[in-house]
Write an enzyme that holds these catalytic residues in place. Sequence first.
Site, PDB file in Angstrom:
ATOM      1  N   ARG A  25    -109.533  80.033 -43.959  1.00 15.28           N
ATOM      2  CA  ARG A  25    -110.614  79.539 -43.530  1.00 15.28           C
ATOM      3  C   ARG A  25    -111.257  79.879 -42.596  1.00 15.28           C
ATOM      4  O   ARG A  25    -110.685  80.456 -41.590  1.00 15.28           O
ATOM      5  CB  ARG A  25    -110.169  77.895 -43.158  1.00 15.28           C
ATOM      6  N   ASN A  38    -108.082  80.298 -53.981  1.00 12.94           N
ATOM      7  CA  ASN A  38    -106.753  79.813 -54.050  1.00 12.94           C
ATOM      8  C   ASN A  38    -106.278  79.069 -55.076  1.00 12.94           C
ATOM      9  O   ASN A  38    -104.991  79.306 -55.494  1.00 12.94           O
ATOM     10  CB  ASN A  38    -106.635  78.876 -52.784  1.00 12.94           C
ATOM     11  N   SER A  62    -101.115  76.415 -49.675  1.00 13.19           N
ATOM     12  CA  SER A  62    -102.301  76.853 -49.951  1.00 13.19           C
ATOM     13  C   SER A  62    -103.359  75.801 -50.037  1.00 13.19           C
ATOM     14  O   SER A  62    -103.274  74.644 -50.767  1.00 13.19           O
ATOM     15  CB  SER A  62    -102.259  77.648 -51.100  1.00 13.19           C
ATOM     16  N   ASP A  94    -100.935  68.304 -39.841  1.00 12.08           N
ATOM     17  CA  ASP A  94    -101.721  67.213 -39.425  1.00 12.08           C
ATOM     18  C   ASP A  94    -100.770  66.152 -38.293  1.00 12.08           C
ATOM     19  O   ASP A  94    -101.442  65.482 -37.541  1.00 12.08           O
ATOM     20  CB  ASP A  94    -102.120  66.317 -40.625  1.00 12.08           C
ATOM     21  N   ARG A  97    -100.531  68.046 -34.971  1.00  7.24           N
ATOM     22  CA  ARG A  97    -101.673  67.789 -34.326  1.00  7.24           C
ATOM     23  C   ARG A  97    -101.818  66.254 -33.659  1.00  7.24           C
ATOM     24  O   ARG A  97    -102.256  66.173 -32.434  1.00  7.24           O
ATOM     25  CB  ARG A  97    -102.889  68.173 -35.033  1.00  7.24           C
ATOM     26  N   HIS A 120    -104.832  66.091 -46.972  1.00  7.22           N
ATOM     27  CA  HIS A 120    -104.902  67.275 -45.932  1.00  7.22           C
ATOM     28  C   HIS A 120    -106.172  67.763 -45.734  1.00  7.22           C
ATOM     29  O   HIS A 120    -106.399  69.077 -45.524  1.00  7.22           O
ATOM     30  CB  HIS A 120    -103.749  68.195 -46.526  1.00  7.22           C
TER      31      HIS A 120
END
Length: 240
Positions: A25, A38, A62, A94, A97, A120
């Site tokens: 990204r 992808n 991915s 996730d 974080r 996600h």
Amino acid sequence: MHGQQQLEDALTGMDLVIIPAGVPRKPGMTRDDLFNINAGIVRTLCEGITKCCPRAIVNLISNPVNSTVPIAAEVFKKAGTYDPKRLLGVTTLDVVRANTFVRFWDLIPRDLDVPVVGGHSGVTILPLLSQIAFKNGGTEVVEAKAGAGSATLSMAYAAVKFADTCLRGLRGDAGIVECAFVASQVTELPFFATKVRLGRNGVEEIYALGPLSEYERVGLEKAKKELAANIQKGISFIRK
């Protein structure tokens, strides 16, 4: 790795396959922007898995995971090798974080594990704690790197953490629980990220969401709406 033969050599006999392949990204990109490139990469790799290691547990990293997991499922279904227990979308980043954000709060124990459910990307990422700041962790990292790539290092850590968890499950260790994006009946959607218990056959048990706050209930409905579209996009890519 170049060519079909090298792909088959790499996959033959594997018990665990980790798929991080694809473009990263960049600023201004959403996970959906990555789809066209992808999606094809994931399809090719999953076709190789059906031929060379159909019983492997697959960790799919991915992006966009909300769509690539359904793509993988459709490829496996076409080949007659689909086992929903062995296909897991990796959402560990996730969780990492969310845990990191929570640790900034002095009153929260450092060993607290925050369940992150849904999907996600964007609003589909739903930490079960009422903090909206959790939702944009990936975007903040991408923008902070100013064109130098995505959240590569933190994703690598999350990938290794989840792979190690799967290996411990394969070894037969007890009580191995992580969040993952899997085939699920927790909601009306065919795929959903929740806590799962891992074992020798992959996903041994899928846990319910449990009680939600009003904020989280609202967030869940928003997440499901976008997640449904993401999932259908992946399915349609294979069925078209």
